[in-house]
Design an enzyme around this catalytic site. Structure first.
Site, PDB file in Angstrom:
ATOM      1  N   THR A  90       8.131 -58.093   2.692  1.00  0.00           N
ATOM      2  CA  THR A  90       9.214 -57.279   2.121  1.00  0.00           C
ATOM      3  C   THR A  90       8.802 -55.807   1.999  1.00  0.00           C
ATOM      4  OG1 THR A  90       9.656 -59.218   0.776  1.00  0.00           O
ATOM      5  CG2 THR A  90      10.859 -57.232   0.191  1.00  0.00           C
ATOM      6  N   VAL A  91       7.605 -55.574   1.440  1.00  0.00           N
ATOM      7  CA  VAL A  91       7.191 -54.182   1.218  1.00  0.00           C
ATOM      8  C   VAL A  91       6.784 -53.522   2.540  1.00  0.00           C
ATOM      9  CG1 VAL A  91       5.576 -52.680  -0.009  1.00  0.00           C
ATOM     10  CG2 VAL A  91       6.478 -54.717  -1.145  1.00  0.00           C
ATOM     11  N   GLU A 138      -0.590 -46.197  -6.027  1.00  0.00           N
ATOM     12  CA  GLU A 138       0.634 -45.891  -6.780  1.00  0.00           C
ATOM     13  C   GLU A 138       1.611 -47.070  -6.801  1.00  0.00           C
ATOM     14  OE1 GLU A 138       1.600 -42.663  -8.494  1.00  0.00           O
ATOM     15  OE2 GLU A 138       2.480 -44.485  -9.286  1.00  0.00           O
ATOM     16  N   LYS A 166      -1.020 -55.135 -14.192  1.00  0.00           N
ATOM     17  CA  LYS A 166      -0.543 -53.748 -14.174  1.00  0.00           C
ATOM     18  C   LYS A 166      -0.991 -53.013 -15.438  1.00  0.00           C
ATOM     19  CE  LYS A 166       3.399 -55.004 -11.270  1.00  0.00           C
ATOM     20  NZ  LYS A 166       4.747 -55.574 -11.270  1.00  0.00           N
TER      21      LYS A 166
HETATM   22  N1  HSE Z   1       6.821 -59.307  -8.584  1.00  0.00           N
HETATM   23  C1  HSE Z   1       6.719 -57.982  -9.066  1.00  0.00           C
HETATM   24  C2  HSE Z   1       7.801 -57.758 -10.097  1.00  0.00           C
HETATM   25  C3  HSE Z   1       6.898 -57.023  -7.923  1.00  0.00           C
HETATM   26  O1  HSE Z   1       8.691 -58.595 -10.232  1.00  0.00           O
HETATM   27  O2  HSE Z   1       7.729 -56.777 -10.811  1.00  0.00           O
HETATM   28  C4  HSE Z   1       6.298 -55.698  -8.166  1.00  0.00           C
HETATM   29  O3  HSE Z   1       4.970 -55.755  -8.513  1.00  0.00           O
END
Ligand code: HSE
Length: 422
Positions: A6-7, A126, A202
């Site tokens: 996807t990315v 980022e 994160k």
């Molecule tokens: N699976 C992650 C989310 C995608 O839903 O935020 C981005 O890191």
């Protein structure tokens, strides 16, 4: 490029759309020369024009990490341990790396950043936190003059999407998760999203930037949202709260940090309660700037690709980042047991005489002050929910009371506890 899901597809799309502008900006074109995918024989119609222009598609990461014709490695494959070896190999062979991989950086960041530093290479990341939002840039550069004192953030698009659909469309948890997966927000293994693991990865990266150190992801208290039901949504709505999956970092006056990820009740009037669907937001405070909010799409192909391409451009411009960014001493962390919060506690009991009194006595015995108690009309001898809201109480005291209640077999199923942040 390693990985083209996807990315990765979003990155190719943006590089093509913005080709003219980026070439003008940099004075040279950005060219994708090799793409590594898990299954190179799978037909990929969207890559047809790249293949015909000579881009090699292979299944061998070393075709990218070691090829002398490659200046920059873009890792978008996901996973945790395998990408570490590719990133190390790329650095070893003199390449900078762009990655969107928060799991790899959260678990192996200390080693990867140290190696990059030793080899005078850069890891740009980022896109690994909050997809479209340039939060890494803000915390690393824009806000560098501040002692950051707190961050309260929605960092997982999938969780926020699920909670929004449960709150506003009355969906149950599994239906909302299925929608988030269909929209391409969830990780390949959505357990990482709903367990809070992805938010913790994160948060470890953001806390690492603001403390200039490596924050071990294992030190972040993490709780998932799997136990939240439509019933909880209905109760919290009555109390004027929303449920959000929050990643929280708070610095106390002694310089120790609270780091935690869990479903959280916040007043509906709070700004973070307005963040819906796959959007992310970070509400933060710095000693010079005071409070600040940043908001944007936190998942999805193009929003994430936007940050990947920004990093590719940074690398092409030769922006080197801060070499000592992650080399400081990890600060003292406050254990979750020492934190004091208000709580929402939903229990299911049989409607028999005296049950409420017995339950509340478990809380009273431990000096847990109840701020309100709610029970809908019940039918004799039938299970009925009872919801308590508490005043601020130490975590370990609440945990002990809930354990005692379960042992006393007063509840027909395990209680649900959600922390409250005002
Ligand atoms: N699976 C992650 C989310 C995608 O839903 O935020 C981005 O890191």
């Amino acid at each position: 490029m390693i990985g083209c899901g996807t990315v990765g597809s979003g990155v190719l799309d943006l590089l093509q759309r913005r080709e003219e502008d980026l070439t003008r900006l940099l004075g040279r074109p950005i060219r994708v020369v090799r793409i590594v995918v898990r299954n190179p024989s799978k037909p990929r119609h969207h890559l047809a024009s790249l293949i015909s222009s000579g881009v090699e598609i292979s299944g061998e990461p070393r075709r990218v990490t070691r090829d002398p014709g490659v200046e920059l490695v873009v890792e978008l494959a996901g996973g945790r341990d395998e990408p570490k070896t590719w990133i190390l190999d790329a650095i070893e062979h003199g390449r900078d790396v762009v990655t969107a991989n928060k799991a790899t950086l959260a678990f192996h960041g200390a080693e990867l950043f140290a190696q990059a530093r030793a080899k005078r290479r850069c890891i740009y990341y980022e896109a690994s936190v909050a997809a479209a939002i340039p939060i890494i840039e803000m915390l690393s550069n824009g806000l560098v003059a501040n002692q950051m004192t707190s961050l309260s953030a929605i960092l997982n698009g999938t969780c926020n999407y699920i909670l929004t659909r449960m709150e506003f469309a009355n969906l149950d948890y599994s239906a909302a998760l299925a929608e988030a997966q269909a929209k391409g927000f969830a990780e390949a293994d959505p357990t990482l999203d709903v367990s809070g693991g992805d938010s913790a990865h994160k948060l470890a990266l953001l806390a690492g930037i603001v403390t200039r150190s490596h924050i071990p992801v294992e030190s972040i208290y993490t709780e998932g949202l799997e136990r939240i039901t439509r019933e909880d949504m209905e109760f919290v709505r009555q109390f004027n709260y929303s449920i959000k999956m929050l990643a929280i970092a708070k610095r106390n006056d002694q310089g120790s940090w609270e780091l935690r990820v869990h479903p959280t009740l916040i007043p509906r009037s709070e700004i973070l309660a307005q963040v819906r669907d796959e959007f992310n937001a970070v509400y933060m405070k710095g000693d010079a700037v005071g409070p600040m909010l940043i908001y944007g799409k936190g998942a999805g192909g193009l929003p994430t690709a936007s940050s990947v391409v920004a990093d590719i451009v940074r690398a092409a411009k030769g922006e080197r980042g801060t070499p000592n960014a992650h080399m400081g001493v990890t600060p003292a962390l406050v254990p979750i047991e020492r934190i004091e919060l208000r709580n929402y506690i939903r229990m299911t009991v049989l409607d028999v005489p005296g049950v409420l009194g017995r339950i509340t006595s478990f809380f009273g015995m431990r000096h847990i002050s109840i701020s309100s108690i709610h029970q809908p009309e019940a039918r004799v001898n039938q299970p009925v929910p009872v919801v308590l809201l508490t005043h601020k109480t130490s975590e370990h005291v609440v945990a002990e009371a809930l354990r005692d209640l379960e042992t006393a077999r007063l509840l027909t199923r395990a209680p649900t506890r959600i922390r409250i942040e005002e």
